[in-house]
Write a protein that holds these residues in place. Structure first.
Motif, PDB file in Angstrom:
ATOM      1  N   LEU A  32     -25.907  -6.084  70.041  1.00  0.00           N
ATOM      2  CA  LEU A  32     -26.102  -5.831  71.467  1.00  0.00           C
ATOM      3  C   LEU A  32     -27.103  -4.718  71.710  1.00  0.00           C
ATOM      4  CD1 LEU A  32     -22.343  -5.933  72.559  1.00  0.00           C
ATOM      5  CD2 LEU A  32     -24.002  -7.787  72.658  1.00  0.00           C
ATOM      6  N   VAL A  33     -27.063  -3.715  70.859  1.00  0.00           N
ATOM      7  CA  VAL A  33     -27.861  -2.509  71.074  1.00  0.00           C
ATOM      8  C   VAL A  33     -29.300  -2.674  70.601  1.00  0.00           C
ATOM      9  CG1 VAL A  33     -28.130  -0.106  70.326  1.00  0.00           C
ATOM     10  CG2 VAL A  33     -25.887  -0.962  70.979  1.00  0.00           C
ATOM     11  N   ALA A  34     -29.503  -3.357  69.474  1.00  0.00           N
ATOM     12  CA  ALA A  34     -30.820  -3.408  68.845  1.00  0.00           C
ATOM     13  C   ALA A  34     -31.939  -3.886  69.769  1.00  0.00           C
ATOM     14  CB  ALA A  34     -30.756  -4.279  67.582  1.00  0.00           C
ATOM     15  N   PRO A  35     -31.746  -4.942  70.581  1.00  0.00           N
ATOM     16  CA  PRO A  35     -32.866  -5.423  71.402  1.00  0.00           C
ATOM     17  C   PRO A  35     -33.276  -4.471  72.518  1.00  0.00           C
ATOM     18  CG  PRO A  35     -31.153  -7.106  71.160  1.00  0.00           C
ATOM     19  CD  PRO A  35     -30.561  -5.822  70.703  1.00  0.00           C
ATOM     20  N   SER A  36     -32.471  -3.479  72.830  1.00  0.00           N
ATOM     21  CA  SER A  36     -32.787  -2.556  73.927  1.00  0.00           C
ATOM     22  C   SER A  36     -33.629  -1.392  73.414  1.00  0.00           C
ATOM     23  CB  SER A  36     -31.494  -2.005  74.532  1.00  0.00           C
ATOM     24  OG  SER A  36     -30.944  -1.010  73.687  1.00  0.00           O
ATOM     25  N   ASP A  37     -33.960  -0.486  74.323  1.00  0.00           N
ATOM     26  CA  ASP A  37     -34.638   0.757  73.945  1.00  0.00           C
ATOM     27  C   ASP A  37     -33.688   1.938  74.035  1.00  0.00           C
ATOM     28  OD1 ASP A  37     -37.129  -0.077  73.155  1.00  0.00           O
ATOM     29  OD2 ASP A  37     -38.030   0.066  75.145  1.00  0.00           O
ATOM     30  N   ALA A  38     -32.380   1.669  74.088  1.00  0.00           N
ATOM     31  CA  ALA A  38     -31.397   2.735  74.247  1.00  0.00           C
ATOM     32  C   ALA A  38     -31.415   3.687  73.054  1.00  0.00           C
ATOM     33  CB  ALA A  38     -30.000   2.141  74.401  1.00  0.00           C
ATOM     34  N   THR A  39     -31.260   4.970  73.338  1.00  0.00           N
ATOM     35  CA  THR A  39     -31.124   5.973  72.289  1.00  0.00           C
ATOM     36  C   THR A  39     -29.746   5.820  71.643  1.00  0.00           C
ATOM     37  OG1 THR A  39     -32.504   7.472  73.589  1.00  0.00           O
ATOM     38  CG2 THR A  39     -31.242   8.443  71.795  1.00  0.00           C
TER      39      THR A  39
ATOM     40  N   ALA B  28     -32.551   2.483  82.269  1.00  0.00           N
ATOM     41  CA  ALA B  28     -31.260   2.110  82.852  1.00  0.00           C
ATOM     42  C   ALA B  28     -31.183   0.608  83.114  1.00  0.00           C
ATOM     43  CB  ALA B  28     -31.032   2.882  84.151  1.00  0.00           C
ATOM     44  N   LEU B  29     -32.263   0.029  83.641  1.00  0.00           N
ATOM     45  CA  LEU B  29     -32.271  -1.411  83.911  1.00  0.00           C
ATOM     46  C   LEU B  29     -32.241  -2.219  82.618  1.00  0.00           C
ATOM     47  CD1 LEU B  29     -34.818  -1.537  86.877  1.00  0.00           C
ATOM     48  CD2 LEU B  29     -32.346  -1.935  86.989  1.00  0.00           C
ATOM     49  N   ASP B  30     -32.956  -1.720  81.589  1.00  0.00           N
ATOM     50  CA  ASP B  30     -32.932  -2.393  80.286  1.00  0.00           C
ATOM     51  C   ASP B  30     -31.524  -2.401  79.723  1.00  0.00           C
ATOM     52  OD1 ASP B  30     -35.602  -2.941  80.363  1.00  0.00           O
ATOM     53  OD2 ASP B  30     -36.210  -1.313  79.027  1.00  0.00           O
ATOM     54  N   PHE B  31     -30.837  -1.266  79.869  1.00  0.00           N
ATOM     55  CA  PHE B  31     -29.481  -1.176  79.321  1.00  0.00           C
ATOM     56  C   PHE B  31     -28.524  -2.076  80.100  1.00  0.00           C
ATOM     57  CE2 PHE B  31     -25.398   0.904  78.363  1.00  0.00           C
ATOM     58  CZ  PHE B  31     -25.494   0.904  76.973  1.00  0.00           C
ATOM     59  N   LYS B  32     -28.700  -2.150  81.417  1.00  0.00           N
ATOM     60  CA  LYS B  32     -27.866  -3.052  82.228  1.00  0.00           C
ATOM     61  C   LYS B  32     -28.096  -4.499  81.809  1.00  0.00           C
ATOM     62  CE  LYS B  32     -26.804  -4.271  87.049  1.00  0.00           C
ATOM     63  NZ  LYS B  32     -27.306  -5.657  87.172  1.00  0.00           N
ATOM     64  N   SER B  33     -29.357  -4.846  81.595  1.00  0.00           N
ATOM     65  CA  SER B  33     -29.680  -6.196  81.150  1.00  0.00           C
ATOM     66  C   SER B  33     -29.042  -6.485  79.801  1.00  0.00           C
ATOM     67  CB  SER B  33     -31.201  -6.354  81.061  1.00  0.00           C
ATOM     68  OG  SER B  33     -31.544  -7.598  80.511  1.00  0.00           O
ATOM     69  N   LEU B  34     -29.042  -5.473  78.935  1.00  0.00           N
ATOM     70  CA  LEU B  34     -28.423  -5.602  77.614  1.00  0.00           C
ATOM     71  C   LEU B  34     -26.936  -5.916  77.725  1.00  0.00           C
ATOM     72  CD1 LEU B  34     -28.582  -5.068  74.486  1.00  0.00           C
ATOM     73  CD2 LEU B  34     -28.024  -2.711  75.031  1.00  0.00           C
TER      74      LEU B  34
ATOM     75  N   LEU C 219     -28.812  11.914  73.746  1.00  0.00           N
ATOM     76  CA  LEU C 219     -28.809  11.229  72.451  1.00  0.00           C
ATOM     77  C   LEU C 219     -27.739  10.157  72.367  1.00  0.00           C
ATOM     78  CD1 LEU C 219     -29.260  14.253  70.006  1.00  0.00           C
ATOM     79  CD2 LEU C 219     -30.960  12.494  70.516  1.00  0.00           C
ATOM     80  N   SER C 220     -26.589  10.418  72.977  1.00  0.00           N
ATOM     81  CA  SER C 220     -25.441   9.531  72.774  1.00  0.00           C
ATOM     82  C   SER C 220     -25.307   8.485  73.871  1.00  0.00           C
ATOM     83  CB  SER C 220     -24.150  10.345  72.658  1.00  0.00           C
ATOM     84  OG  SER C 220     -23.968  11.179  73.783  1.00  0.00           O
ATOM     85  N   VAL C 221     -26.432   7.901  74.302  1.00  0.00           N
ATOM     86  CA  VAL C 221     -26.372   6.784  75.250  1.00  0.00           C
ATOM     87  C   VAL C 221     -25.519   5.669  74.638  1.00  0.00           C
ATOM     88  CG1 VAL C 221     -27.713   4.994  76.428  1.00  0.00           C
ATOM     89  CG2 VAL C 221     -28.590   7.333  76.314  1.00  0.00           C
ATOM     90  N   VAL C 222     -25.778   5.384  73.351  1.00  0.00           N
ATOM     91  CA  VAL C 222     -24.939   4.448  72.595  1.00  0.00           C
ATOM     92  C   VAL C 222     -24.452   5.168  71.333  1.00  0.00           C
ATOM     93  CG1 VAL C 222     -24.785   2.226  71.409  1.00  0.00           C
ATOM     94  CG2 VAL C 222     -26.256   2.475  73.427  1.00  0.00           C
ATOM     95  N   PRO C 223     -23.201   5.626  71.305  1.00  0.00           N
ATOM     96  CA  PRO C 223     -22.679   6.267  70.096  1.00  0.00           C
ATOM     97  C   PRO C 223     -22.123   5.218  69.126  1.00  0.00           C
ATOM     98  CG  PRO C 223     -21.124   6.520  71.912  1.00  0.00           C
ATOM     99  CD  PRO C 223     -22.272   5.709  72.440  1.00  0.00           C
ATOM    100  N   LEU C 224     -22.477   5.354  67.852  1.00  0.00           N
ATOM    101  CA  LEU C 224     -21.958   4.462  66.809  1.00  0.00           C
ATOM    102  C   LEU C 224     -21.306   5.314  65.728  1.00  0.00           C
ATOM    103  CD1 LEU C 224     -24.936   1.973  66.273  1.00  0.00           C
ATOM    104  CD2 LEU C 224     -22.814   1.521  67.485  1.00  0.00           C
TER     105      LEU C 224
END
Length: 454
Positions: free
Chosen positions: A162-169, A120-126, A307-312
């Motif tokens: 934006l998404v690639a540097p994170s660990d978001a699913t 969650a913190l990684d995604f907020k930072s993202l 799975l859909s933390v970040v849907p593309l």
């Protein structure tokens, strides 16, 4: 330079449980602020600089759902993790629909909690890096074989950066042949895990039992034919990325095991009892409508939300006609080189036919069409006769040509001609022309300026 300590707001009316969670999280290097009910938690979240909220659902004065709504009214970007009893998982899923980042169940597993907080913190930072990453997009992000200048592709490129540097699913959806595997590859190769393994599994290609063995591995003697221990794809992808293609074809049993890995980062091999811990970023793709499958009961709702933390979503090729010339040129060079041929370009009427066709098989069908044309072509230019019969037939039956290409045009000339033709067809209505071309009105304005047409 000393690293800033993230501050967590812990909202729970159970003093003993709150104290236990505080001890676990403080030991992981977080600063903790406590609140004994939802109303206090909502007030503190609004007034103080906190990085994340851990919010119990069941409280006396203001329950977690009410507090969540109030928190996000003032700070919609603040990540909230729900704490719930196992029997109330449905309520937690409902909270995720209202904007909660994730949930953990009681009794809380400290390792799973730390992992969820970190995500969650990684995604907020993202999200906080959004603006600077957009500005640096052209310099820092490698799209690989994802080709196109249409608005959908520009938006996809920005999101991927934006998404690639994170660990978001990431859940990648789109019709077959739109390039979902290419997107997954672009995410991995632009991530912090790019030097670690990138493992791919097609879930539709394997029977349920074989898929479980493929994903989780097996011990010697686990089933007939298991002559030796074998590591699964999750183990092989440790510290890297695992891409699960066609995840909509996965059985309910396997779905449950995937959910556990996402929640806790652990599993057992088939026939084994040793718990294996892994650090894997999961990317998934499907051409199916998972929301519809959830409603029908054939896909787990909790897994869908994980799975859909970040849907593309990848648009079909028929919705990004402006990308066809560049894609065709790319495949022409690739297959000319592969087949040791000196084919320089595509004739005007052949390009018109490519633009007029609907491409139900999307980019994969276009690639196959160009490869076939290269093999058949004995001249320096691909001609209409070298294209597949269905493309030629669709072109012959089309009364309104997309645009009239003249011989000798370059790729940029073709783009310019396409824009001009579309403007003529719409009576110079730039908004409508941009819609047909699959770009924004501003992008169209920029193109017209670039070509000196304003």
């Amino acid at each position: 330079m000393k690293q800033v300590q993230p501050t967590l707001l812990l909202v729970d009316d159970d003093t003993a449980h709150r104290t236990m969670l505080k001890a676990h999280l403080a030991g992981s290097g977080y600063a903790i602020i406590e609140a004994d009910d939802g109303d206090v938690g909502a007030h503190l979240a609004r007034e103080l600089a906190v990085d994340l909220v851990l919010l119990d659902l069941k409280m006396k004065r203001m329950d977690g759902m009410e507090a969540l709504v109030e928190i996000h009214q003032h700070k919609p970007e603040l990540p909230v993790i729900i704490i719930t009893a196992f029997s109330s998982v449905e309520n937690a899923v409902a909270a995720m629909k209202q904007g909660a980042f994730d949930y953990v169940t009681k009794p809380v597993d400290s390792d799973a909690l730390r992992m969820t907080v970190k995500r969650a913190l990684d995604f907020k930072s993202l999200e906080q890096e959004n603006l600077s990453l957009r500005q640096r997009l052209g310099e820092t992000f490698d799209l690989g074989n994802l080709i196109g200048s249409s608005q959908p592709m520009q938006e996809l490129a920005e999101t991927l950066a934006l998404v690639a540097p994170s660990d978001a699913t990431v859940l990648i959806t789109g019709e077959s042949g739109t390039g979902k595997e290419l997107v997954a590859g672009a995410v991995h190769h632009n991530s912090r895990r790019k030097d670690a393994p990138f493992i791919k599994v097609n879930c539709a290609a394997l029977h349920e039992n074989l898929l479980e063995s493929e994903l989780f591995g097996h011990e010697k003697g686990a089933f007939t034919g298991a002559a030796e221990q074998r590591k699964g794809r999750f183990e092989l992808a440790d510290r890297g990325t695992l891409f699960l293609d066609e995840i909509g074809d996965m059985s309910p049993t396997t779905q449950a095991k995937i959910l556990r890995v996402l929640q806790e980062g652990e599993f057992e091999r088939l026939g084994g009892s040793t718990t294996i811990k892994v650090d894997v970023r999961l990317l998934a793709a499907t051409h199916k409508d998972l929301e519809q499958m959830v409603a029908a009961g054939s896909f787990r709702q909790d897994l869908f939300f994980r799975l859909s933390v970040v849907p593309l979503h990848l648009p079909p090729l028929r919705e990004r006609t402006m990308d066809i010339p560049a894609l065709a040129e790319h495949f022409l060079h690739r297959y000319s080189h592969k087949n040791r041929k000196d084919i320089r370009s595509i004739q005007a009427d052949a390009m018109e036919a490519l633009l007029a066709y609907q491409w139900p098989g999307n980019i994969r069908e276009l690639e196959n069409a160009i490869e076939r044309a290269v093999i058949l072509c004995l001249e320096e230019k691909i001609a209409l006769q070298h294209l597949p019969q269905q493309v030629r037939q669709a072109f012959a039956e089309t009364t309104e040509r997309p645009f009239a290409i003249r011989p000798g045009l370059t790729l940029k000339d073709m783009e310019k001609e396409l824009i001009l033709s579309t403007l003529r067809q719409t009576g110079e209505n730039r908004t409508k022309a941009a819609e047909i071309l699959g770009i924004t009105r501003q992008t169209l304005q920029n193109k017209l300026k670039e070509y000196g047409l304003t």
